[in-house]
Design a protein around this motif. Structure first.
Motif, mmCIF file in Angstrom:
data_model
loop_
_atom_site.group_PDB
_atom_site.id
_atom_site.type_symbol
_atom_site.label_atom_id
_atom_site.label_comp_id
_atom_site.label_asym_id
_atom_site.label_seq_id
_atom_site.Cartn_x
_atom_site.Cartn_y
_atom_site.Cartn_z
ATOM 1 N N PRO A 100 0.838 -1.206 0.000
ATOM 2 C CA PRO A 100 0.000 0.000 0.000
ATOM 3 C C PRO A 100 0.867 1.246 0.000
ATOM 4 O O PRO A 100 1.845 1.335 0.758
ATOM 5 C CB PRO A 100 -0.797 -0.127 1.300
ATOM 6 N N VAL A 101 0.542 2.188 -0.869
ATOM 7 C CA VAL A 101 1.300 3.438 -0.944
ATOM 8 C C VAL A 101 0.314 4.587 -0.782
ATOM 9 O O VAL A 101 -0.573 4.789 -1.607
ATOM 10 C CB VAL A 101 2.063 3.556 -2.276
ATOM 11 N N TRP A 114 4.545 10.903 -0.569
ATOM 12 C CA TRP A 114 4.292 9.470 -0.727
ATOM 13 C C TRP A 114 4.873 8.697 0.460
ATOM 14 O O TRP A 114 6.020 8.925 0.852
ATOM 15 C CB TRP A 114 4.932 8.954 -2.011
ATOM 16 N N PHE A 115 4.095 7.751 0.978
ATOM 17 C CA PHE A 115 4.544 6.887 2.073
ATOM 18 C C PHE A 115 4.166 5.444 1.760
ATOM 19 O O PHE A 115 2.990 5.136 1.523
ATOM 20 C CB PHE A 115 3.909 7.300 3.400
ATOM 21 N N ALA A 116 5.160 4.558 1.750
ATOM 22 C CA ALA A 116 4.908 3.144 1.499
ATOM 23 C C ALA A 116 4.699 2.426 2.820
ATOM 24 O O ALA A 116 5.481 2.581 3.769
ATOM 25 C CB ALA A 116 6.083 2.529 0.750
ATOM 26 N N GLY A 117 3.647 1.639 2.893
ATOM 27 C CA GLY A 117 3.406 0.806 4.059
ATOM 28 C C GLY A 117 4.122 -0.524 3.912
ATOM 29 O O GLY A 117 4.757 -0.798 2.886
ATOM 30 N N ASN A 169 2.500 7.378 7.722
ATOM 31 C CA ASN A 169 3.458 8.474 7.740
ATOM 32 C C ASN A 169 4.721 7.955 8.408
ATOM 33 O O ASN A 169 4.768 6.812 8.880
ATOM 34 C CB ASN A 169 2.900 9.715 8.447
ATOM 35 N N GLN A 170 5.741 8.764 8.440
ATOM 36 C CA GLN A 170 7.015 8.298 8.977
ATOM 37 C C GLN A 170 6.928 7.949 10.454
ATOM 38 O O GLN A 170 7.686 7.116 10.934
ATOM 39 C CB GLN A 170 8.091 9.359 8.741
ATOM 40 N N ALA A 218 8.849 7.169 3.835
ATOM 41 C CA ALA A 218 8.757 8.193 2.807
ATOM 42 C C ALA A 218 9.474 7.713 1.556
ATOM 43 O O ALA A 218 10.607 7.233 1.616
ATOM 44 C CB ALA A 218 9.371 9.497 3.312
ATOM 45 N N VAL A 219 8.794 7.832 0.412
ATOM 46 C CA VAL A 219 9.361 7.357 -0.849
ATOM 47 C C VAL A 219 9.056 8.363 -1.946
ATOM 48 O O VAL A 219 8.220 9.251 -1.793
ATOM 49 C CB VAL A 219 8.788 5.976 -1.250
#
Length: 354
Positions: A37-38, A46-49, A65-66, A72-73
């Motif tokens: 999930p992004v 953008w944050f990748a899970g 979030n971070q 963060a990507v």
């Protein structure tokens, strides 16, 4: 294969997108796929899970979030033509279903679910799609258009331009927005001026449409690439006169009647019109075609949504369920359609290089 579910975004439909993503993630076939999930926050970050190889809990928090299990990507960190992956965009509204994110996917040469750049942009823009529908003879209600320059230069003249060609009541819509955001009805000049002011908060171009008296609102789901399939029709049994944002996503007072009680001849016309609209937009993957049906049997196409919602209240997956295609199978077919389109494009590029 890795499925990148991309959602959130810089749009008024941000929250709806998160709901859509949650639903999609629950129905992916984890026996053959894993999911990353992004989340794109409202500021565009953008944050990748974490990558998931099995179905997550239904109440999973997807607003990464971070500080909360997110990394963060940038797009090139996670999207690559060298990976065995398909992007499943669950983005709604501007910067999501209007061709902009699809252009990014094309630039990075990755496979993705849904319409391409052209169909996404034309389908999202209610004014452009109206003109395209006119070209193939699809029946529509009378309409007028305004731009921000006309409105800002002389609001009274803009109102007069509309009333010269349309009679009240009318509906006012931003050209590029979905989920009934920024849409309102006007029954006189004062209400029209207020409705235009609201619509211009969301777009620089606005569509004004004539109203149809007590129409039935009918929707059909479309699926396919070159070979196109259309579902049974569904109807919105509204609890109020105008199916607005609150009724769709907050009050949930609108009943979905699936299949709609419509005679076979009219169903065949609706399905033919839905397919024609899909083809003139150069659709691929999926879309939902929305129509007005009068008591006299007249049909008017309202709009086409090239990335319809997949929430628990959404018509699109429910229409396919009633047509014999379950939610899990629907998601898998969309992934396969994305791969088929991508592979054909690669073949064309290779032939061109030769």
């Amino acid at each position: 294969m890795e499925i990148i579910v991309l959602y959130g975004g810089k749009s008024a439909e941000h929250d709806i997108s998160v709901l859509t993503a949650a639903s999609i993630i629950q129905h992916i076939q984890y026996g053959t796929h894993n999911v990353t999930p992004v989340y794109i926050d409202i500021n565009g970050h953008w944050f990748a899970g974490p990558n998931m190889s099995e179905k997550p809990a239904a109440d999973i928090n997807l607003r990464f979030n971070q500080a909360e299990n997110g990394q963060a990507v940038v797009p090139t960190d996670i999207l690559s033509e060298d990976k065995d992956q398909v992007v499943f965009p669950a983005l709604h509204g501007p910067n999501g279903e209007d061709g902009t994110i699809q252009g990014l996917f094309e630039s990075l040469n990755v496979a993705y679910v849904g319409a391409g750049v052209l169909a996404s942009a034309a389908g999202m823009d209610k004014i452009v799609s109206k003109h395209l529908f006119n070209q193939v003879g699809l029946p529509q209600v009378p309409f007028a258009t305004l731009n921000a320059y006309e409105w800002e230069k002389d609001a009274d003249a803009a109102v007069a331009k509309v009333t010269e060609s349309l009679s009240y009541p009318v509906f006012v819509k931003p050209a590029n927005m979905g989920s009934s955001v920024g849409i309102s009805q006007a029954t006189d000049d004062a209400e029209l001026k207020a409705a235009l002011a609201l619509a211009f908060r969301f777009d620089r171009r606005v569509l004004v449409e004539a109203s149809v008296e007590n129409p039935r609102e009918v929707e059909l789901a479309v699926l396919g690439n070159e070979e196109v399939f259309v579902s049974v029709p569904g109807e919105l049994g509204k609890g109020q006169g105008f199916y607005d944002y609150d009724e769709k996503y907050i009050n949930n007072s609108t009943e979905m009647i699936i299949p709609a009680k419509i005679d076979d001849e009219t169903v065949a016309k609706l399905q033919a019109y839905a397919k024609e609209a899909y083809l003139v937009l150069d659709g691929s993957g999926l879309s939902r075609a929305d129509f007005f049906l009068t008591q006299e049997g007249d049909i008017y196409i309202n709009e086409v949504n090239t990335l319809p919602g997949f929430t628990q209240f959404s018509m699109y997956p429910s229409l396919w369920e009633a047509s014999g295609k379950g939610f899990d199978d629907l998601i898998e077919e969309l992934i396969q359609l994305a791969l088929n389109r991508y592979n054909k494009k690669q073949s064309i590029q290779k032939a061109f290089e030769l």
